[in-house]
Scaffold this motif. Sequence first.
Motif, short mmCIF file in Angstrom:
data_model
loop_
_atom_site.label_atom_id
_atom_site.label_comp_id
_atom_site.label_asym_id
_atom_site.label_seq_id
_atom_site.Cartn_x
_atom_site.Cartn_y
_atom_site.Cartn_z
N PRO A 247 0.80 -1.23 0.00
CA PRO A 247 0.00 0.00 0.00
C PRO A 247 0.84 1.28 0.00
CG PRO A 247 -0.93 -1.58 1.54
CD PRO A 247 0.40 -2.14 1.10
N LEU A 248 2.13 1.18 0.33
CA LEU A 248 2.99 2.36 0.37
C LEU A 248 3.75 2.59 -0.93
CD1 LEU A 248 4.51 1.82 3.95
CD2 LEU A 248 2.64 3.35 3.31
N GLU A 249 3.61 1.70 -1.90
CA GLU A 249 4.40 1.80 -3.12
C GLU A 249 4.19 3.11 -3.87
OE1 GLU A 249 4.86 -2.93 -4.38
OE2 GLU A 249 3.20 -1.73 -5.18
N GLN A 250 2.95 3.49 -4.08
CA GLN A 250 2.68 4.66 -4.91
C GLN A 250 3.18 5.96 -4.30
OE1 GLN A 250 1.49 4.91 -8.07
NE2 GLN A 250 1.64 2.68 -8.14
N GLY A 251 3.14 6.06 -2.98
CA GLY A 251 3.56 7.31 -2.34
C GLY A 251 4.98 7.31 -1.84
N ALA A 252 5.76 6.29 -2.20
CA ALA A 252 7.12 6.18 -1.67
C ALA A 252 8.00 7.34 -2.15
CB ALA A 252 7.74 4.86 -2.10
N GLY B 155 3.47 4.36 -14.77
CA GLY B 155 3.80 4.15 -13.37
C GLY B 155 2.59 3.82 -12.51
N ASP B 156 1.48 3.50 -13.14
CA ASP B 156 0.27 3.19 -12.37
C ASP B 156 0.38 1.88 -11.60
OD1 ASP B 156 -0.81 5.50 -13.30
OD2 ASP B 156 -2.26 4.58 -14.66
N THR B 157 1.24 0.98 -12.06
CA THR B 157 1.53 -0.26 -11.32
C THR B 157 3.05 -0.42 -11.26
OG1 THR B 157 1.69 -1.82 -13.18
CG2 THR B 157 -0.54 -1.26 -12.39
N ILE B 158 3.51 -1.46 -10.55
CA ILE B 158 4.95 -1.70 -10.46
C ILE B 158 5.49 -2.46 -11.66
CG2 ILE B 158 4.93 -1.71 -7.94
CD1 ILE B 158 5.41 -4.88 -8.34
N VAL B 159 4.62 -2.81 -12.62
CA VAL B 159 5.05 -3.67 -13.73
C VAL B 159 6.19 -3.03 -14.51
CG1 VAL B 159 4.33 -4.67 -15.94
CG2 VAL B 159 2.90 -4.95 -13.90
N GLU B 160 6.08 -1.75 -14.83
CA GLU B 160 7.15 -1.12 -15.61
C GLU B 160 8.45 -1.05 -14.82
OE1 GLU B 160 8.76 2.03 -15.41
OE2 GLU B 160 7.83 2.57 -13.49
N GLN B 161 8.38 -0.84 -13.50
CA GLN B 161 9.60 -0.83 -12.70
C GLN B 161 10.24 -2.21 -12.65
OE1 GLN B 161 9.29 0.24 -8.54
NE2 GLN B 161 11.49 0.01 -8.22
N VAL B 162 9.41 -3.23 -12.49
CA VAL B 162 9.95 -4.60 -12.48
C VAL B 162 10.67 -4.89 -13.79
CG1 VAL B 162 9.34 -7.05 -12.42
CG2 VAL B 162 8.28 -5.47 -10.80
N PHE B 163 10.09 -4.46 -14.92
CA PHE B 163 10.74 -4.65 -16.21
C PHE B 163 12.13 -3.99 -16.22
CE2 PHE B 163 11.80 -3.18 -20.47
CZ PHE B 163 11.61 -4.32 -21.23
#
Length: 391
Positions: A26-31, A349-357
Amino acid sequence: MVGVGAERTAEIAASVERFVRDVVIPLEQGAPRSSHGPSDDFVQALRVKAREAGVLTPHILPDGSHLSQRETAKVLIKSGLSPLGPLACNTMAPDEGNMYLLGKVGSPELKERFLKRMVAGEARSAFFMTEPAAEGGAGSDPSMMQTTCVQDGNHWVINGRKAFITGADGAKVGIIMAKSADGACMFLVDLPDPAIRIDRVLDTIDSSMPGGHSVITIDNLRVPADQMLGQSGEGFQYAQVRLSPARLSHCMRWLGACIRANEIATAYACKRQAFGKLLVDHEGVGFMLADNLIDIQQSELMIDWCASVLDSGSLGTAESSMAKVAVSEALMRIADRCVQIMGGTGVSGDTIVEQVFREIRAFRIYDGPTEVHKWSLAKKVKRDFLKANPA
């Protein structure tokens, strides 16, 4: 390595998963983060929560003993379900590998002075091995090391340049590799130190590790002789103690991230309508999700196999190379499919998918590019054949 058993391992892994899913995600988006990773204040705030939940440094038990590699895999995969999970749980690189090394070969005095703070989550660390390729230094080939150490009384004086040093900016503990007349050496140092200068923090494709990756100049650093790990010339031996498990730990954490990315892509495909039916009902999408399941399962099996070799007492150099190649390439396929399934949302950046990539793309290079590991394995093939078939 004995470990704590399947039941206790399952309990630890379940606690880590609950914490990551309920508290960290739940803290990912506001990190608060920059291109060089989350801030140290935010990491410490996460660790307060992990400590309260009883999942801080879960792979090292209160008595200082370490989970077996197979047990560690169960736990680190769960910590990796969020890019922030390893930071919160203190299972991240390079700290996890550095803690493993010091736990194996550090003297009681070095453990008390350096390892204790790291296990408590109070001090980040950095591993100073890689050197600038443009200057002919050690990259994937540590035998090219140019950083030197010369004994001066009861001190060693270190000079040289390092590059891609993860987390050096903000670290409190450093492990430095340098070359003496006897060969490679390894030293423990307190950070920051005025003799260790951060020239710049590189802009890289990944952004999950606090402090980013730095280019360093070491200028007449004086280190007391009792802060050397082992004896002069034993540095490569200790590097292997660290690097084989560390490669595997990377596989564990990033497998967790790809499992989560696949969950997100699956949910998207099972809810999104296009051309009169759900995306998952289009073979092109459904087959990608099927391929992801296959790659996830194969990665889990490869990690477990390599971990069992390390637990047997072997350095597992060849096995960790095989695992690094197989798992990093499989995870790249998984991350790429997840982006493709989600289309425009997958590159946002709406999900972590692009960061994981992005992180997985970097992982294919860090701790040794795929090609270097294959080259090493090819040499082993030749060596084993000639041994079995002497002229």
